[in-house]
Design a protein around this motif. Sequence first.
Motif, PDB file in Angstrom:
ATOM      1  N   ASP A  59       0.830  -1.198   0.000  1.00  0.00           N
ATOM      2  CA  ASP A  59       0.000   0.000   0.000  1.00  0.00           C
ATOM      3  C   ASP A  59       0.866   1.251   0.000  1.00  0.00           C
ATOM      4  OD1 ASP A  59      -2.291   1.440   0.005  1.00  0.00           O
ATOM      5  OD2 ASP A  59      -2.946   0.833   1.996  1.00  0.00           O
ATOM      6  N   HIS A  60       0.757   2.010  -1.064  1.00  0.00           N
ATOM      7  CA  HIS A  60       1.509   3.253  -1.185  1.00  0.00           C
ATOM      8  C   HIS A  60       0.528   4.404  -1.258  1.00  0.00           C
ATOM      9  CE1 HIS A  60       4.248   6.162  -3.301  1.00  0.00           C
ATOM     10  NE2 HIS A  60       5.006   5.737  -2.315  1.00  0.00           N
ATOM     11  N   LYS A  61       0.648   5.330  -0.361  1.00  0.00           N
ATOM     12  CA  LYS A  61      -0.223   6.510  -0.297  1.00  0.00           C
ATOM     13  C   LYS A  61      -1.679   6.173   0.009  1.00  0.00           C
ATOM     14  CE  LYS A  61       2.855   9.272  -3.097  1.00  0.00           C
ATOM     15  NZ  LYS A  61       3.042  10.114  -4.261  1.00  0.00           N
ATOM     16  N   GLY A  62      -1.928   5.050   0.682  1.00  0.00           N
ATOM     17  CA  GLY A  62      -3.244   4.748   1.226  1.00  0.00           C
ATOM     18  C   GLY A  62      -4.303   4.240   0.290  1.00  0.00           C
ATOM     19  N   ALA A  63      -3.953   3.790  -0.901  1.00  0.00           N
ATOM     20  CA  ALA A  63      -4.972   3.339  -1.855  1.00  0.00           C
ATOM     21  C   ALA A  63      -5.753   2.136  -1.323  1.00  0.00           C
ATOM     22  CB  ALA A  63      -4.331   3.005  -3.190  1.00  0.00           C
ATOM     23  N   GLY A  64      -5.081   1.185  -0.711  1.00  0.00           N
ATOM     24  CA  GLY A  64      -5.753   0.008  -0.170  1.00  0.00           C
ATOM     25  C   GLY A  64      -6.644   0.344   1.009  1.00  0.00           C
ATOM     26  N   GLN A  65      -6.272   1.360   1.749  1.00  0.00           N
ATOM     27  CA  GLN A  65      -7.082   1.761   2.898  1.00  0.00           C
ATOM     28  C   GLN A  65      -8.426   2.317   2.452  1.00  0.00           C
ATOM     29  OE1 GLN A  65      -4.603   4.350   5.276  1.00  0.00           O
ATOM     30  NE2 GLN A  65      -2.896   2.929   5.086  1.00  0.00           N
ATOM     31  N   ILE A  78       1.178  -2.479   8.303  1.00  0.00           N
ATOM     32  CA  ILE A  78       2.489  -2.444   8.947  1.00  0.00           C
ATOM     33  C   ILE A  78       3.471  -1.741   8.012  1.00  0.00           C
ATOM     34  CG2 ILE A  78       2.140  -4.475  10.392  1.00  0.00           C
ATOM     35  CD1 ILE A  78       3.734  -6.100   8.371  1.00  0.00           C
ATOM     36  N   PRO A  79       4.324  -0.875   8.561  1.00  0.00           N
ATOM     37  CA  PRO A  79       5.295  -0.179   7.716  1.00  0.00           C
ATOM     38  C   PRO A  79       6.413  -1.115   7.279  1.00  0.00           C
ATOM     39  CG  PRO A  79       5.592   0.419  10.015  1.00  0.00           C
ATOM     40  CD  PRO A  79       4.384  -0.470   9.957  1.00  0.00           C
ATOM     41  N   ILE A  80       6.833  -0.953   6.029  1.00  0.00           N
ATOM     42  CA  ILE A  80       7.935  -1.783   5.536  1.00  0.00           C
ATOM     43  C   ILE A  80       9.075  -0.958   4.959  1.00  0.00           C
ATOM     44  CG2 ILE A  80       6.538  -3.826   5.109  1.00  0.00           C
ATOM     45  CD1 ILE A  80       6.566  -3.046   2.113  1.00  0.00           C
ATOM     46  N   GLY A  81       8.903   0.338   4.837  1.00  0.00           N
ATOM     47  CA  GLY A  81       9.975   1.170   4.305  1.00  0.00           C
ATOM     48  C   GLY A  81       9.451   2.513   3.843  1.00  0.00           C
ATOM     49  N   ILE A  82      10.313   3.221   3.131  1.00  0.00           N
ATOM     50  CA  ILE A  82       9.936   4.506   2.562  1.00  0.00           C
ATOM     51  C   ILE A  82      10.391   4.551   1.108  1.00  0.00           C
ATOM     52  CG2 ILE A  82       9.943   5.812   4.723  1.00  0.00           C
ATOM     53  CD1 ILE A  82      12.734   6.813   3.986  1.00  0.00           C
ATOM     54  N   GLY A  86      10.610   9.845   0.476  1.00  0.00           N
ATOM     55  CA  GLY A  86      10.411   9.867   1.913  1.00  0.00           C
ATOM     56  C   GLY A  86       9.003   9.514   2.370  1.00  0.00           C
ATOM     57  N   PHE A  87       8.131   9.078   1.445  1.00  0.00           N
ATOM     58  CA  PHE A  87       6.779   8.686   1.829  1.00  0.00           C
ATOM     59  C   PHE A  87       6.788   7.234   2.299  1.00  0.00           C
ATOM     60  CE2 PHE A  87       5.805  12.195  -1.046  1.00  0.00           C
ATOM     61  CZ  PHE A  87       4.893  12.898  -0.272  1.00  0.00           C
ATOM     62  N   PRO A  88       5.988   6.919   3.305  1.00  0.00           N
ATOM     63  CA  PRO A  88       5.983   5.548   3.822  1.00  0.00           C
ATOM     64  C   PRO A  88       5.327   4.564   2.855  1.00  0.00           C
ATOM     65  CG  PRO A  88       4.355   6.888   4.961  1.00  0.00           C
ATOM     66  CD  PRO A  88       5.116   7.811   4.055  1.00  0.00           C
ATOM     67  N   ILE A  89       5.848   3.357   2.880  1.00  0.00           N
ATOM     68  CA  ILE A  89       5.272   2.245   2.134  1.00  0.00           C
ATOM     69  C   ILE A  89       4.895   1.196   3.174  1.00  0.00           C
ATOM     70  CG2 ILE A  89       5.674   0.444   0.416  1.00  0.00           C
ATOM     71  CD1 ILE A  89       7.793   2.268  -0.818  1.00  0.00           C
ATOM     72  N   SER A  90       3.722   0.619   3.014  1.00  0.00           N
ATOM     73  CA  SER A  90       3.266  -0.343   4.010  1.00  0.00           C
ATOM     74  C   SER A  90       2.668  -1.567   3.345  1.00  0.00           C
ATOM     75  CB  SER A  90       2.219   0.313   4.911  1.00  0.00           C
ATOM     76  OG  SER A  90       1.108   0.713   4.142  1.00  0.00           O
ATOM     77  N   LEU A  91       2.536  -2.613   4.140  1.00  0.00           N
ATOM     78  CA  LEU A  91       1.771  -3.786   3.741  1.00  0.00           C
ATOM     79  C   LEU A  91       0.432  -3.689   4.444  1.00  0.00           C
ATOM     80  CD1 LEU A  91       4.266  -6.791   3.965  1.00  0.00           C
ATOM     81  CD2 LEU A  91       3.377  -5.691   1.914  1.00  0.00           C
ATOM     82  N   SER A  92      -0.640  -3.846   3.695  1.00  0.00           N
ATOM     83  CA  SER A  92      -1.982  -3.797   4.260  1.00  0.00           C
ATOM     84  C   SER A  92      -2.621  -5.171   4.155  1.00  0.00           C
ATOM     85  CB  SER A  92      -2.847  -2.782   3.517  1.00  0.00           C
ATOM     86  OG  SER A  92      -2.348  -1.494   3.690  1.00  0.00           O
ATOM     87  N   PHE A  93      -3.224  -5.589   5.247  1.00  0.00           N
ATOM     88  CA  PHE A  93      -3.946  -6.851   5.294  1.00  0.00           C
ATOM     89  C   PHE A  93      -5.427  -6.524   5.406  1.00  0.00           C
ATOM     90  CE2 PHE A  93       0.240  -7.509   6.882  1.00  0.00           C
ATOM     91  CZ  PHE A  93       0.619  -8.770   6.468  1.00  0.00           C
ATOM     92  N   GLN A  94      -6.248  -7.107   4.533  1.00  0.00           N
ATOM     93  CA  GLN A  94      -7.684  -6.840   4.532  1.00  0.00           C
ATOM     94  C   GLN A  94      -8.463  -8.143   4.609  1.00  0.00           C
ATOM     95  OE1 GLN A  94      -8.674  -4.627   1.030  1.00  0.00           O
ATOM     96  NE2 GLN A  94      -7.388  -2.907   1.564  1.00  0.00           N
ATOM     97  N   HIS A  95      -9.645  -8.050   5.190  1.00  0.00           N
ATOM     98  CA  HIS A  95     -10.538  -9.200   5.258  1.00  0.00           C
ATOM     99  C   HIS A  95     -11.964  -8.708   5.411  1.00  0.00           C
ATOM    100  CE1 HIS A  95     -11.787 -13.315   5.824  1.00  0.00           C
ATOM    101  NE2 HIS A  95     -10.537 -13.732   5.911  1.00  0.00           N
ATOM    102  N   LYS A  96     -12.898  -9.651   5.520  1.00  0.00           N
ATOM    103  CA  LYS A  96     -14.303  -9.301   5.689  1.00  0.00           C
ATOM    104  C   LYS A  96     -14.570  -8.877   7.134  1.00  0.00           C
ATOM    105  CE  LYS A  96     -16.959 -12.527   4.047  1.00  0.00           C
ATOM    106  NZ  LYS A  96     -17.642 -13.625   3.394  1.00  0.00           N
ATOM    107  N   ALA A  97     -15.798  -8.452   7.384  1.00  0.00           N
ATOM    108  CA  ALA A  97     -16.194  -7.998   8.714  1.00  0.00           C
ATOM    109  C   ALA A  97     -15.946  -9.085   9.763  1.00  0.00           C
ATOM    110  CB  ALA A  97     -17.663  -7.600   8.708  1.00  0.00           C
TER     111      ALA A  97
END
Length: 140
Positions: A59-65, A78-82, A86-97
Amino acid sequence: MKQDALHEIIKPRGMKDETYSKALQYTRYQSRNQGIDAALHFNKDASGTAKFDALLLCDHKGAGQQLAAQAGYPIITIPIGIDRDGFPISLSFQHKAWQERTLIKWASAVDDLIHEVQGWRPTPEYRNFHPKNILIDPIS
């Protein structure tokens, strides 16, 4: 007094009309049924359906969020780097309710693995944290 300001901010303004309800219903259908739910139960071929424990996005710049928010589904990041800017890059985990437990389990395992391989992340730098002084008039 501050409580009065809060009540004023959250007071309904007549925005939840029929158009709003239809737009919300459409957005939820697309982001749930045609989005996250469909990806979790991927029909790979005539032999059956592949069911996944969670969706993992770089997830870069919140698209998955945005997708999870539109669906009203849980997400853990969870953050994994930049990146080079200098913008953060993260791994996003998604699931159902109601699948927060599954997301926490997977995110914790991946975060532990990242720390084992790369070591602990450095403390973030706050760039231009106070670039200029701005006077703020507090709400009384």
